[in-house]
Motif scaffolding. Structure first.
Motif, PDB file in Angstrom:
ATOM      1  N   LEU A 163       0.807  -1.216   0.000  1.00  0.00           N
ATOM      2  CA  LEU A 163       0.000   0.000   0.000  1.00  0.00           C
ATOM      3  C   LEU A 163       0.842   1.268   0.000  1.00  0.00           C
ATOM      4  O   LEU A 163       0.357   2.332  -0.384  1.00  0.00           O
ATOM      5  N   ARG A 164       2.098   1.167   0.430  1.00  0.00           N
ATOM      6  CA  ARG A 164       2.974   2.344   0.462  1.00  0.00           C
ATOM      7  C   ARG A 164       3.673   2.617  -0.859  1.00  0.00           C
ATOM      8  O   ARG A 164       4.273   3.676  -1.038  1.00  0.00           O
ATOM      9  N   ARG A 165       3.630   1.677  -1.787  1.00  0.00           N
ATOM     10  CA  ARG A 165       4.336   1.863  -3.050  1.00  0.00           C
ATOM     11  C   ARG A 165       3.671   2.957  -3.875  1.00  0.00           C
ATOM     12  O   ARG A 165       2.451   2.931  -4.099  1.00  0.00           O
ATOM     13  N   PRO A 166       4.441   3.929  -4.367  1.00  0.00           N
ATOM     14  CA  PRO A 166       3.856   4.984  -5.205  1.00  0.00           C
ATOM     15  C   PRO A 166       3.108   4.436  -6.415  1.00  0.00           C
ATOM     16  O   PRO A 166       2.084   5.005  -6.833  1.00  0.00           O
ATOM     17  N   LEU A 167       3.602   3.327  -6.997  1.00  0.00           N
ATOM     18  CA  LEU A 167       2.898   2.711  -8.122  1.00  0.00           C
ATOM     19  C   LEU A 167       1.477   2.321  -7.732  1.00  0.00           C
ATOM     20  O   LEU A 167       0.524   2.571  -8.479  1.00  0.00           O
ATOM     21  N   VAL A 168       1.345   1.707  -6.570  1.00  0.00           N
ATOM     22  CA  VAL A 168       0.031   1.264  -6.107  1.00  0.00           C
ATOM     23  C   VAL A 168      -0.835   2.464  -5.747  1.00  0.00           C
ATOM     24  O   VAL A 168      -2.036   2.495  -6.037  1.00  0.00           O
ATOM     25  N   ILE A 169      -0.236   3.479  -5.137  1.00  0.00           N
ATOM     26  CA  ILE A 169      -0.989   4.691  -4.789  1.00  0.00           C
ATOM     27  C   ILE A 169      -1.530   5.357  -6.054  1.00  0.00           C
ATOM     28  O   ILE A 169      -2.692   5.761  -6.122  1.00  0.00           O
ATOM     29  N   GLY A 170      -0.676   5.473  -7.085  1.00  0.00           N
ATOM     30  CA  GLY A 170      -1.130   6.068  -8.343  1.00  0.00           C
ATOM     31  C   GLY A 170      -2.228   5.260  -8.990  1.00  0.00           C
ATOM     32  O   GLY A 170      -3.215   5.809  -9.513  1.00  0.00           O
ATOM     33  N   LEU A 171      -2.083   3.932  -8.951  1.00  0.00           N
ATOM     34  CA  LEU A 171      -3.092   3.041  -9.528  1.00  0.00           C
ATOM     35  C   LEU A 171      -4.427   3.174  -8.790  1.00  0.00           C
ATOM     36  O   LEU A 171      -5.485   3.345  -9.415  1.00  0.00           O
ATOM     37  N   LEU A 172      -4.377   3.115  -7.462  1.00  0.00           N
ATOM     38  CA  LEU A 172      -5.603   3.199  -6.666  1.00  0.00           C
ATOM     39  C   LEU A 172      -6.258   4.562  -6.795  1.00  0.00           C
ATOM     40  O   LEU A 172      -7.501   4.668  -6.854  1.00  0.00           O
ATOM     41  N   LEU A 173      -5.453   5.626  -6.835  1.00  0.00           N
ATOM     42  CA  LEU A 173      -6.015   6.971  -6.996  1.00  0.00           C
ATOM     43  C   LEU A 173      -6.729   7.094  -8.333  1.00  0.00           C
ATOM     44  O   LEU A 173      -7.828   7.656  -8.423  1.00  0.00           O
ATOM     45  N   GLY A 174      -6.123   6.552  -9.375  1.00  0.00           N
ATOM     46  CA  GLY A 174      -6.779   6.577 -10.682  1.00  0.00           C
ATOM     47  C   GLY A 174      -8.082   5.810 -10.678  1.00  0.00           C
ATOM     48  O   GLY A 174      -9.088   6.254 -11.269  1.00  0.00           O
ATOM     49  N   LEU A 175      -8.116   4.648 -10.006  1.00  0.00           N
ATOM     50  CA  LEU A 175      -9.347   3.866  -9.923  1.00  0.00           C
ATOM     51  C   LEU A 175     -10.442   4.618  -9.174  1.00  0.00           C
ATOM     52  O   LEU A 175     -11.617   4.598  -9.567  1.00  0.00           O
ATOM     53  N   VAL A 176     -10.074   5.300  -8.089  1.00  0.00           N
ATOM     54  CA  VAL A 176     -11.058   6.073  -7.320  1.00  0.00           C
ATOM     55  C   VAL A 176     -11.618   7.214  -8.164  1.00  0.00           C
ATOM     56  O   VAL A 176     -12.835   7.457  -8.190  1.00  0.00           O
ATOM     57  N   LEU A 177     -10.739   7.930  -8.862  1.00  0.00           N
ATOM     58  CA  LEU A 177     -11.191   9.034  -9.715  1.00  0.00           C
ATOM     59  C   LEU A 177     -12.100   8.528 -10.824  1.00  0.00           C
ATOM     60  O   LEU A 177     -13.107   9.175 -11.168  1.00  0.00           O
ATOM     61  N   SER A 178     -11.765   7.377 -11.396  1.00  0.00           N
ATOM     62  CA  SER A 178     -12.609   6.790 -12.434  1.00  0.00           C
ATOM     63  C   SER A 178     -13.954   6.362 -11.874  1.00  0.00           C
ATOM     64  O   SER A 178     -14.993   6.609 -12.494  1.00  0.00           O
ATOM     65  N   LEU A 179     -13.939   5.723 -10.702  1.00  0.00           N
ATOM     66  CA  LEU A 179     -15.180   5.254 -10.088  1.00  0.00           C
ATOM     67  C   LEU A 179     -16.103   6.409  -9.750  1.00  0.00           C
ATOM     68  O   LEU A 179     -17.320   6.343  -9.981  1.00  0.00           O
ATOM     69  N   LEU A 180     -15.545   7.490  -9.217  1.00  0.00           N
ATOM     70  CA  LEU A 180     -16.347   8.646  -8.809  1.00  0.00           C
ATOM     71  C   LEU A 180     -16.601   9.611  -9.963  1.00  0.00           C
ATOM     72  O   LEU A 180     -17.281  10.628  -9.777  1.00  0.00           O
ATOM     73  N   ARG A 181     -16.025   9.289 -11.123  1.00  0.00           N
ATOM     74  CA  ARG A 181     -16.174  10.132 -12.325  1.00  0.00           C
ATOM     75  C   ARG A 181     -15.745  11.571 -12.052  1.00  0.00           C
ATOM     76  O   ARG A 181     -16.430  12.537 -12.419  1.00  0.00           O
ATOM     77  N   ILE A 182     -14.604  11.718 -11.408  1.00  0.00           N
ATOM     78  CA  ILE A 182     -14.050  13.040 -11.111  1.00  0.00           C
ATOM     79  C   ILE A 182     -13.078  13.416 -12.222  1.00  0.00           C
ATOM     80  O   ILE A 182     -12.122  12.681 -12.508  1.00  0.00           O
ATOM     81  N   ASP A 183     -13.326  14.554 -12.854  1.00  0.00           N
ATOM     82  CA  ASP A 183     -12.454  15.025 -13.922  1.00  0.00           C
ATOM     83  C   ASP A 183     -11.349  15.896 -13.328  1.00  0.00           C
ATOM     84  O   ASP A 183     -11.620  16.880 -12.634  1.00  0.00           O
TER      85      ASP A 183
END
Length: 314
Positions: free
Chosen positions: A168-188
């Motif tokens: 969970l601390r890996r920047p790769l995973v943080i970037g991936l999860l953040l992108g998924l959250v933004l996609s799920l919430l449809r935040i532009d």
């Protein structure tokens, strides 16, 4: 044949450039660490976040792809582990073999190749691969390595908790999860933020390939070459063959598998050499030498095996 050369020549030319810069004295092998840190902690996280945030979640998550990629990786890991144990190797070396035979270099080699073969899907393929690698394959391999220690050295629950936190601390995973959250919430995201992410992402492919060359210049063929060659064979040949077999078998069991370009991308992903930070993961278990020679052999041999894979698949 020309199309395959058009794909592989730029890839291995940049790897060769990294190697040449070290030989010319412009860089030193130790420079691979900060360059790799830039790619892993800035460029690839920015790429994942920006690419996923722009897509609908249904376009990112492909259960069939995740299933086959995970199953092929676990099967390759298990076969390599069993083969080394049957040859009388200790558990640490067997676990090292399992990690090397199952964890592809999706970021540093796979992504640049996908950019040339499937430019519109390269970021999505990278995201799918990283989901499986970071949440399943690498943790399972690290668990096998940890279990090779004398029993009672660390409680199992501490090992599991430590692995979860490290993922969970890996920047790769943080970037991936953040992108998924933004996609799920449809935040532009605002346009300047997207341009910033795109600017960082654009450097990922070229720098990653140069890093491999710089790292290879610091490696030497001093170790158990037969064992390292077996690991490279498992990664470059057995792993993709397992993926092909699963793509044919799982539909007969009523399970989903990717089709078309995604199926080709999956097999190509499994045909990549082992990830370049592999020796670092196994260093504390006393098998860094085995892993280092495996990376060197696997990366060099992939110039041939990837050419064969591309000829058969595209």
């Amino acid at each position: 044949m020309t199309a395959i050369a058009d794909i592989l020549l730029p890839i291995f030319a940049l790897i060769g450039a990294g190697w040449g810069l070290v030989r010319a004295g412009v860089l030193i092998p130790a420079d691979a660490r900060p360059l790799s840190a830039y790619v892993m902690n800035i460029a690839l996280p920015a790429l994942l976040c920006g690419a996923i945030a722009r897509r609908d979640l249904a376009d990112v998550l492909h259960p069939g792809y995740l299933l086959v990629f995970a199953a092929a990786g676990l099967a390759s890991m298990a076969l390599a582990y069993a083969a080394f144990r049957l040859r009388g190797q200790d558990r640490a070396r067997a676990a090292t073999a399992g990690m090397g035979a199952s964890c592809p270099n999706s970021g540093f080699v796979g992504f640049p190749i996908m950019l040339l073969v499937f430019p519109d899907h390269a970021a999505m393929i990278l995201a799918l691969n990283f989901m499986v690698e970071n949440f399943l394959l690498i943790p399972v391999a690290l668990m096998a390595l940890e279990l090779s220690r004398p029993q009672g050295q660390r409680p199992l629950w501490r090992v599991v908790a430590g692995l979860i936190l490290s993922v969970l601390r890996r920047p790769l995973v943080i970037g991936l999860l953040l992108g998924l959250v933004l996609s799920l919430l449809r935040i532009d995201l605002p346009a300047p933020v997207l341009r910033l992410l795109d600017l960082a992402a654009a450097s990922a492919g070229a720098v990653a390939l140069v890093v491999i060359g710089v790292g290879l210049a610091g490696l030497r063929l001093t170790g158990d070459r037969a064992a390292s060659g077996a690991i490279a064979l498992g990664k470059l040949v057995v792993h993709p063959l397992l993926a092909v077999g699963l793509l044919a078998l799982l539909p007969l069991l009523g399970l989903p598998v990717p089709q078309g370009a995604l199926a080709i991308a999956l097999v190509l992903s499994t045909a990549m050499p082992m990830f370049s930070v592999y020796p670092i993961f196994v260093q504390e278990y006393g098998t860094a030498g085995l892993a280092s020679v495996s990376v060197l052999l696997g990366t060099l041999a992939s110039a041939v095996t990837l050419g064969v894979a591309l000829a058969l698949l595209i």
